[in-house]
Design a protein around this motif. Structure first.
Motif, PDB file in Angstrom:
ATOM      1  N   ALA A  35       0.830  -1.204   0.000  1.00 16.41           N
ATOM      2  CA  ALA A  35       0.000   0.000   0.000  1.00 16.41           C
ATOM      3  C   ALA A  35       0.861   1.249   0.000  1.00 16.41           C
ATOM      4  O   ALA A  35       2.013   1.226   0.452  1.00 16.41           O
ATOM      5  CB  ALA A  35      -0.926   0.014   1.214  1.00 16.41           C
ATOM      6  N   TRP A  36       0.300   2.299  -0.521  1.00 13.94           N
ATOM      7  CA  TRP A  36       0.885   3.636  -0.409  1.00 13.94           C
ATOM      8  C   TRP A  36       0.017   4.428   0.563  1.00 13.94           C
ATOM      9  O   TRP A  36      -1.217   4.446   0.435  1.00 13.94           O
ATOM     10  CB  TRP A  36       0.919   4.339  -1.755  1.00 13.94           C
ATOM     11  N   PHE A  37       0.685   5.086   1.497  1.00 11.77           N
ATOM     12  CA  PHE A  37       0.048   6.003   2.421  1.00 11.77           C
ATOM     13  C   PHE A  37       0.699   7.368   2.244  1.00 11.77           C
ATOM     14  O   PHE A  37       1.784   7.481   1.675  1.00 11.77           O
ATOM     15  CB  PHE A  37       0.243   5.543   3.882  1.00 11.77           C
ATOM     16  N   ARG A  38       0.051   8.372   2.748  1.00 16.00           N
ATOM     17  CA  ARG A  38       0.665   9.704   2.734  1.00 16.00           C
ATOM     18  C   ARG A  38       0.306  10.444   4.020  1.00 16.00           C
ATOM     19  O   ARG A  38      -0.722  10.167   4.646  1.00 16.00           O
ATOM     20  CB  ARG A  38       0.229  10.519   1.514  1.00 16.00           C
ATOM     21  N   GLN A  39       1.194  11.344   4.355  1.00 16.08           N
ATOM     22  CA  GLN A  39       0.968  12.142   5.552  1.00 16.08           C
ATOM     23  C   GLN A  39       1.358  13.578   5.272  1.00 16.08           C
ATOM     24  O   GLN A  39       2.529  13.868   5.004  1.00 16.08           O
ATOM     25  CB  GLN A  39       1.758  11.589   6.735  1.00 16.08           C
ATOM     26  N   ALA A  40       0.377  14.448   5.324  1.00 10.71           N
ATOM     27  CA  ALA A  40       0.607  15.874   5.145  1.00 10.71           C
ATOM     28  C   ALA A  40       0.892  16.500   6.501  1.00 10.71           C
ATOM     29  O   ALA A  40       0.499  15.956   7.536  1.00 10.71           O
ATOM     30  CB  ALA A  40      -0.608  16.523   4.503  1.00 10.71           C
ATOM     31  N   PRO A  41       1.564  17.643   6.530  1.00  8.76           N
ATOM     32  CA  PRO A  41       1.875  18.295   7.806  1.00  8.76           C
ATOM     33  C   PRO A  41       0.619  18.531   8.636  1.00  8.76           C
ATOM     34  O   PRO A  41      -0.386  19.049   8.145  1.00  8.76           O
ATOM     35  CB  PRO A  41       2.505  19.618   7.368  1.00  8.76           C
ATOM     36  N   GLY A  42       0.674  18.105   9.887  1.00 10.73           N
ATOM     37  CA  GLY A  42      -0.437  18.320  10.795  1.00 10.73           C
ATOM     38  C   GLY A  42      -1.615  17.387  10.609  1.00 10.73           C
ATOM     39  O   GLY A  42      -2.640  17.545  11.275  1.00 10.73           O
ATOM     40  N   LYS A  43      -1.467  16.416   9.719  1.00 10.25           N
ATOM     41  CA  LYS A  43      -2.580  15.498   9.455  1.00 10.25           C
ATOM     42  C   LYS A  43      -2.166  14.063   9.747  1.00 10.25           C
ATOM     43  O   LYS A  43      -0.980  13.739   9.813  1.00 10.25           O
ATOM     44  CB  LYS A  43      -3.052  15.632   8.008  1.00 10.25           C
ATOM     45  N   GLU A  44      -3.161  13.213   9.894  1.00 11.32           N
ATOM     46  CA  GLU A  44      -2.885  11.811  10.116  1.00 11.32           C
ATOM     47  C   GLU A  44      -2.477  11.131   8.808  1.00 11.32           C
ATOM     48  O   GLU A  44      -2.812  11.586   7.712  1.00 11.32           O
ATOM     49  CB  GLU A  44      -4.123  11.114  10.683  1.00 11.32           C
ATOM     50  N   ARG A  45      -1.770  10.038   8.959  1.00  9.48           N
ATOM     51  CA  ARG A  45      -1.393   9.263   7.791  1.00  9.48           C
ATOM     52  C   ARG A  45      -2.647   8.614   7.202  1.00  9.48           C
ATOM     53  O   ARG A  45      -3.465   8.050   7.926  1.00  9.48           O
ATOM     54  CB  ARG A  45      -0.369   8.199   8.181  1.00  9.48           C
ATOM     55  N   GLU A  46      -2.783   8.696   5.890  1.00 13.82           N
ATOM     56  CA  GLU A  46      -3.964   8.155   5.244  1.00 13.82           C
ATOM     57  C   GLU A  46      -3.579   7.238   4.086  1.00 13.82           C
ATOM     58  O   GLU A  46      -2.542   7.433   3.445  1.00 13.82           O
ATOM     59  CB  GLU A  46      -4.855   9.292   4.716  1.00 13.82           C
TER      60      GLU A  46
END
Length: 127
Positions: A35-46
């Motif tokens: 899987a690929w996940f991403r995490q933006a600043p201040g946000k949870e990993r999705e």
């Protein structure tokens, strides 16, 4: 022990494209869900996208609603690599992108279900 190496991130203008790669070493790559996940600043990993392993039958693929029609996940088991082709990028796609592997073939979108993680690659989309 599986090791994952994510690469391909960078700076791109809105509307542009990038292709991320996740190279794996060790383990039975064919059988692992990736899987690929991403995490933006201040946000949870999705979760962004996931693809099942060999034992789950034909490779099942899933996408987050936010990337459907723009991102494509694929895997090349001969190279132990999973790709994420990202087109029509938007500023809101800006994040650190992580690839993850699960020791079973069934893919999920929960971070808790994945056993191995790559180091992350930064994608920045400018407006």
């Amino acid at each position: 022990e599986v090791q994952l190496q994510a690469s391909g991130g960078g700076l791109v203008q809105a509307g542009g494209s990038l292709r991320l790669s996740c190279a794996a070493s060790g383990g039975d790559f064919d059988d692992y869900a990736i899987a690929w996940f991403r995490q933006a600043p201040g946000k949870e990993r999705e979760a962004v996208s996931c693809i099942s392993g060999h034992d789950a039958g034909d490779h099942r693929i899933g996408y987050a609603d936010s990337v459907k029609g723009r991102f494509t996940i694929s895997r090349d088991n001969t190279k132990n690599t999973v790709y994420l082709q990202m087109n029509s990028l938007k500023p809101e796609d800006t994040a650190v992108y992580y690839c993850a592997a699960r020791r079973t073939s069934t893919d999920t979108d929960s971070t808790k279900d994945y056993d191995y993680w790559g180091q992350g690659t930064l994608v920045t989309v400018s407006s």
